[in-house]
Design a protein around this motif. Structure first.
Motif, PDB file in Angstrom:
ATOM      1  N   SER A 117       0.840  -1.213   0.000  1.00  0.00           N
ATOM      2  CA  SER A 117       0.000   0.000   0.000  1.00  0.00           C
ATOM      3  C   SER A 117       0.866   1.251   0.000  1.00  0.00           C
ATOM      4  O   SER A 117       0.611   2.201  -0.747  1.00  0.00           O
ATOM      5  CB  SER A 117      -0.917   0.008   1.225  1.00  0.00           C
ATOM      6  OG  SER A 117      -1.813  -1.070   1.200  1.00  0.00           O
ATOM      7  N   LEU A 148      -2.696   6.585   2.898  1.00  0.00           N
ATOM      8  CA  LEU A 148      -2.539   7.645   3.902  1.00  0.00           C
ATOM      9  C   LEU A 148      -2.961   7.149   5.282  1.00  0.00           C
ATOM     10  O   LEU A 148      -2.332   7.481   6.294  1.00  0.00           O
ATOM     11  CB  LEU A 148      -3.367   8.861   3.507  1.00  0.00           C
ATOM     12  CG  LEU A 148      -2.887   9.649   2.279  1.00  0.00           C
ATOM     13  CD1 LEU A 148      -3.930  10.675   1.848  1.00  0.00           C
ATOM     14  CD2 LEU A 148      -1.557  10.344   2.573  1.00  0.00           C
ATOM     15  N   LEU A 162      -5.367   5.862  -2.542  1.00  0.00           N
ATOM     16  CA  LEU A 162      -4.544   6.875  -1.891  1.00  0.00           C
ATOM     17  C   LEU A 162      -4.988   7.102  -0.450  1.00  0.00           C
ATOM     18  O   LEU A 162      -4.154   7.197   0.462  1.00  0.00           O
ATOM     19  CB  LEU A 162      -4.612   8.187  -2.677  1.00  0.00           C
ATOM     20  CG  LEU A 162      -3.859   9.380  -2.081  1.00  0.00           C
ATOM     21  CD1 LEU A 162      -2.376   9.075  -1.958  1.00  0.00           C
ATOM     22  CD2 LEU A 162      -4.081  10.629  -2.940  1.00  0.00           C
ATOM     23  N   ALA A 163      -6.298   7.184  -0.215  1.00  0.00           N
ATOM     24  CA  ALA A 163      -6.804   7.379   1.142  1.00  0.00           C
ATOM     25  C   ALA A 163      -6.399   6.210   2.039  1.00  0.00           C
ATOM     26  O   ALA A 163      -6.041   6.400   3.211  1.00  0.00           O
ATOM     27  CB  ALA A 163      -8.324   7.528   1.120  1.00  0.00           C
ATOM     28  N   HIS A 164      -6.423   4.988   1.487  1.00  0.00           N
ATOM     29  CA  HIS A 164      -6.017   3.821   2.268  1.00  0.00           C
ATOM     30  C   HIS A 164      -4.532   3.895   2.623  1.00  0.00           C
ATOM     31  O   HIS A 164      -4.143   3.612   3.772  1.00  0.00           O
ATOM     32  CB  HIS A 164      -6.305   2.550   1.474  1.00  0.00           C
ATOM     33  CG  HIS A 164      -5.876   1.300   2.183  1.00  0.00           C
ATOM     34  ND1 HIS A 164      -6.541   0.796   3.283  1.00  0.00           N
ATOM     35  CD2 HIS A 164      -4.826   0.453   1.955  1.00  0.00           C
ATOM     36  CE1 HIS A 164      -5.935  -0.299   3.702  1.00  0.00           C
ATOM     37  NE2 HIS A 164      -4.897  -0.528   2.911  1.00  0.00           N
ATOM     38  N   SER A 168      -6.649  13.118  -0.798  1.00  0.00           N
ATOM     39  CA  SER A 168      -7.206  11.983  -1.541  1.00  0.00           C
ATOM     40  C   SER A 168      -8.415  12.384  -2.383  1.00  0.00           C
ATOM     41  O   SER A 168      -8.842  11.625  -3.259  1.00  0.00           O
ATOM     42  CB  SER A 168      -7.594  10.858  -0.578  1.00  0.00           C
ATOM     43  OG  SER A 168      -8.669  11.249   0.271  1.00  0.00           O
ATOM     44  N   PHE A 174      -6.420  13.462   5.158  1.00  0.00           N
ATOM     45  CA  PHE A 174      -7.070  12.731   4.070  1.00  0.00           C
ATOM     46  C   PHE A 174      -7.630  13.622   2.963  1.00  0.00           C
ATOM     47  O   PHE A 174      -8.073  13.110   1.929  1.00  0.00           O
ATOM     48  CB  PHE A 174      -8.188  11.847   4.640  1.00  0.00           C
ATOM     49  CG  PHE A 174      -7.684  10.804   5.584  1.00  0.00           C
ATOM     50  CD1 PHE A 174      -6.874   9.777   5.134  1.00  0.00           C
ATOM     51  CD2 PHE A 174      -7.994  10.857   6.940  1.00  0.00           C
ATOM     52  CE1 PHE A 174      -6.391   8.814   5.998  1.00  0.00           C
ATOM     53  CE2 PHE A 174      -7.511   9.902   7.811  1.00  0.00           C
ATOM     54  CZ  PHE A 174      -6.706   8.869   7.349  1.00  0.00           C
ATOM     55  N   GLY A 188      -0.659  10.447  -8.202  1.00  0.00           N
ATOM     56  CA  GLY A 188      -1.005  10.663  -6.803  1.00  0.00           C
ATOM     57  C   GLY A 188       0.180  10.551  -5.864  1.00  0.00           C
ATOM     58  O   GLY A 188       0.045  10.863  -4.672  1.00  0.00           O
ATOM     59  N   PHE A 222       0.839  11.879  -1.815  1.00  0.00           N
ATOM     60  CA  PHE A 222       1.286  11.047  -0.704  1.00  0.00           C
ATOM     61  C   PHE A 222       2.561  11.609  -0.082  1.00  0.00           C
ATOM     62  O   PHE A 222       2.767  11.483   1.127  1.00  0.00           O
ATOM     63  CB  PHE A 222       1.530   9.619  -1.204  1.00  0.00           C
ATOM     64  CG  PHE A 222       1.824   8.634  -0.117  1.00  0.00           C
ATOM     65  CD1 PHE A 222       0.814   8.158   0.698  1.00  0.00           C
ATOM     66  CD2 PHE A 222       3.117   8.170   0.084  1.00  0.00           C
ATOM     67  CE1 PHE A 222       1.082   7.251   1.715  1.00  0.00           C
ATOM     68  CE2 PHE A 222       3.395   7.259   1.090  1.00  0.00           C
ATOM     69  CZ  PHE A 222       2.377   6.793   1.900  1.00  0.00           C
ATOM     70  N   GLN A 263     -11.443   4.025   7.269  1.00  0.00           N
ATOM     71  CA  GLN A 263     -11.760   4.528   5.934  1.00  0.00           C
ATOM     72  C   GLN A 263     -13.115   4.050   5.410  1.00  0.00           C
ATOM     73  O   GLN A 263     -13.533   4.464   4.320  1.00  0.00           O
ATOM     74  CB  GLN A 263     -10.661   4.099   4.960  1.00  0.00           C
ATOM     75  CG  GLN A 263      -9.339   4.795   5.182  1.00  0.00           C
ATOM     76  CD  GLN A 263      -9.463   6.305   5.083  1.00  0.00           C
ATOM     77  OE1 GLN A 263      -9.673   6.854   4.003  1.00  0.00           O
ATOM     78  NE2 GLN A 263      -9.334   6.992   6.212  1.00  0.00           N
ATOM     79  N   ALA A 308      -8.462   7.619  -5.749  1.00  0.00           N
ATOM     80  CA  ALA A 308      -8.697   8.316  -4.483  1.00  0.00           C
ATOM     81  C   ALA A 308      -8.821   7.334  -3.322  1.00  0.00           C
ATOM     82  O   ALA A 308      -8.287   7.569  -2.231  1.00  0.00           O
ATOM     83  CB  ALA A 308      -9.951   9.176  -4.589  1.00  0.00           C
TER      84      ALA A 308
END
Length: 462
Positions: free
Chosen positions: A60, A423, A419-421, A341, A338, A243, A247, A438, A416
């Motif tokens: 990840s 982060l 990326l959120a995961h 994202s 977040f 992305g 990050f 999340q 998105a």
């Protein structure tokens, strides 16, 4: 028929791209089985959420690593390219005031709304910070400082700066959405010229950092650049998965985080405000639209309400995730962590939103550059470019257009979520806690996918 529908589902699920909804003057209705595309797009986003359960933490985080390509050296080239960009802007303002009154023949309108706002912004989001080289304030400000020894008069108010950018971008979106004639060449030339002068004065007063923190256009471009393939890393040029720049960036301030959400909110409302649904909400017959002057204040109120609602729903999703995961992070910090994202979604919507108008207006832009003063000149040797809209007349071409837009929306949401995961894994140090935290945000993104794909095919009456 079943096979063809299955193929359409797979095409939406697998097609790469980016996305949004309509364009400047889009009265085009997609008479396609849109429920298939909408369901398939949302299903692909939901499948991405499911696959994250089995994605190792190391992978990840590694997805958003970057490979350094070359070392970058400082030089005066940026000042030169910025000055050339400024001279181009001066010429555009001049021709906006003195050239053809037809927006489809004047380079001012076509360059600002088609070449720059659509084409350049998308390239910025795909490739990286091209705006760094063509920012029209950097070169003139550097020359003034070098020749006259001008130094900043006041310190930049760092906490206030991003909120000024938020207000500036809302004003820009308000002009685009609610002004009576944003495409009128002379009107647009005056607005652009006055804005350039105001921001140039601010740069002289507060210094170059104004452009990095408080100027809405430059901050908008910097945000999109973070989504791109290429970027700066330790004084070098690096490349990575789209992305990776988001990050790698520091946790943004609250104002910058809200600015990132406003990019999505303004783009979404720009698609919503011309739909039959919105006009019906205002009590207007979409087939007898009275003109933009009749809905100025309604659209401005809707723009502000849409952004406030988006920020509130996003904050609620973050708060619910923190509550059920017991992550031990404050809402204030999680909101900021977040927020980046959201940017792949905003960029995706930007492309899809303006895709159809770019296909048409890009042809007019070629004609305008070839004959900028409408005198019959042939500066580029292109002759008279025949503008066609024939690709809107066949089912296959319309299907290809819609699949491109829908694929863009879906890919933006998938990126998105991933990326959120990543982060969350970095912030909480645990894949399990990251997934739990999340979950509400993922639900929000899946529902937003439905909304975005519906927006693509919604009939318009304005």
């Amino acid at each position: 028929m079943a096979f063809r529908r299955l193929a359409a589902v797979l095409a939406v699920a697998l097609l790469p791209g980016r996305g949004l909804a309509h364009a400047s003057e889009q009265g085009f209705v997609l008479l396609l089985p849109t429920e298939i595309y909408t369901a398939a797009g949302a299903a692909s986003v939901a499948l991405t959420v499911f696959l994250l359960i089995f994605l190792p933490d190391r992978l990840s985080l590694g997805l958003f690593g970057a490979l350094r390509l070359v070392r970058l050296r400082r030089g005066g080239l940026r000042v030169l390219t910025s000055c050339l960009s400024f001279l181009l802007l001066v010429w555009l303002i001049h021709i906006g005031l003195t050239g053809p009154r037809d927006p489809l023949a004047n380079p001012m309108t076509l360059f600002i709304w088609t070449v720059w706002w659509v084409g350049f912004a998308v390239l910025q989001g795909l490739l990286g910070n091209l705006w760094h080289w063509v920012n029209p304030w950097v070169g003139p400000a550097a020359l003034i400082r070098a020749l006259l020894g001008v130094r900043p008069l006041l310190p930049l108010p760092h906490r206030l700066a991003p909120w000024l950018a938020v207000a500036g971008f809302l004003a820009f979106a308000g002009f685009l959405i609610a002004d009576i004639a944003p495409a009128d060449p002379a009107r647009l030339a005056r607005v652009v010229g006055l804005y350039w002068l105001a921001m140039f004065a601010a740069v002289l007063i507060f210094g170059p950092r104004w452009l990095l923190r408080a100027e809405a256009v430059s901050l908008f471009m910097r945000c999109y650049a973070r989504v791109g393939l290429f970027g700066r890393l330790k004084r070098g040029l690096a490349a990575g998965l789209p992305g990776w720049g988001l990050f790698a960036m520091p946790v943004p301030s609250l104002g910058l985080a809200v600015f990132m959400l406003v990019l999505l909110g303004c783009g979404s409302f720009d698609g919503l405000n011309e739909t039959f649904w919105w006009l019906a909400l205002l009590g207007i017959n979409p087939l007898e639209f009275p003109g933009r002057s009749a809905v100025i204040w309604q659209n401005l109120a809707g723009l502000l309400a849409a952004n406030a609602a988006l920020v509130a729903v996003y904050a609620l999703a973050i708060w619910l995730g923190l509550a059920i995961s017991r992550a031990g992070m404050t809402l204030h910090r999680a909101f900021r962590v977040f927020a980046p994202s959201i940017l792949p979604i905003a960029l995706g919507y930007h492309l899809a939103h303006y895709f159809t108008s770019f296909l048409v207006d890009g042809q007019y832009a070629l004609n305008a550059l070839n004959d900028p003063y409408a005198t019959g000149a042939d500066l580029l040797g292109l002759g008279q470019v025949y503008v066609t809209t024939g690709f809107f007349n066949t089912r296959d071409s319309v299907r290809a257009i819609f699949l491109t837009q829908a694929g863009a929306v879906v890919i933006g949401h998938v990126l998105a979520i991933i990326l959120a995961h990543a982060l969350a894994v970095r912030a909480f140090g645990s894949s399990r806690r990251a997934l739990i935290s999340q979950a509400p945000l993922a639900v929000f993104m899946v529902l937003y996918t439905f909304f975005g794909l519906w927006l693509l095919a919604a009939p318009r009456g304005a």
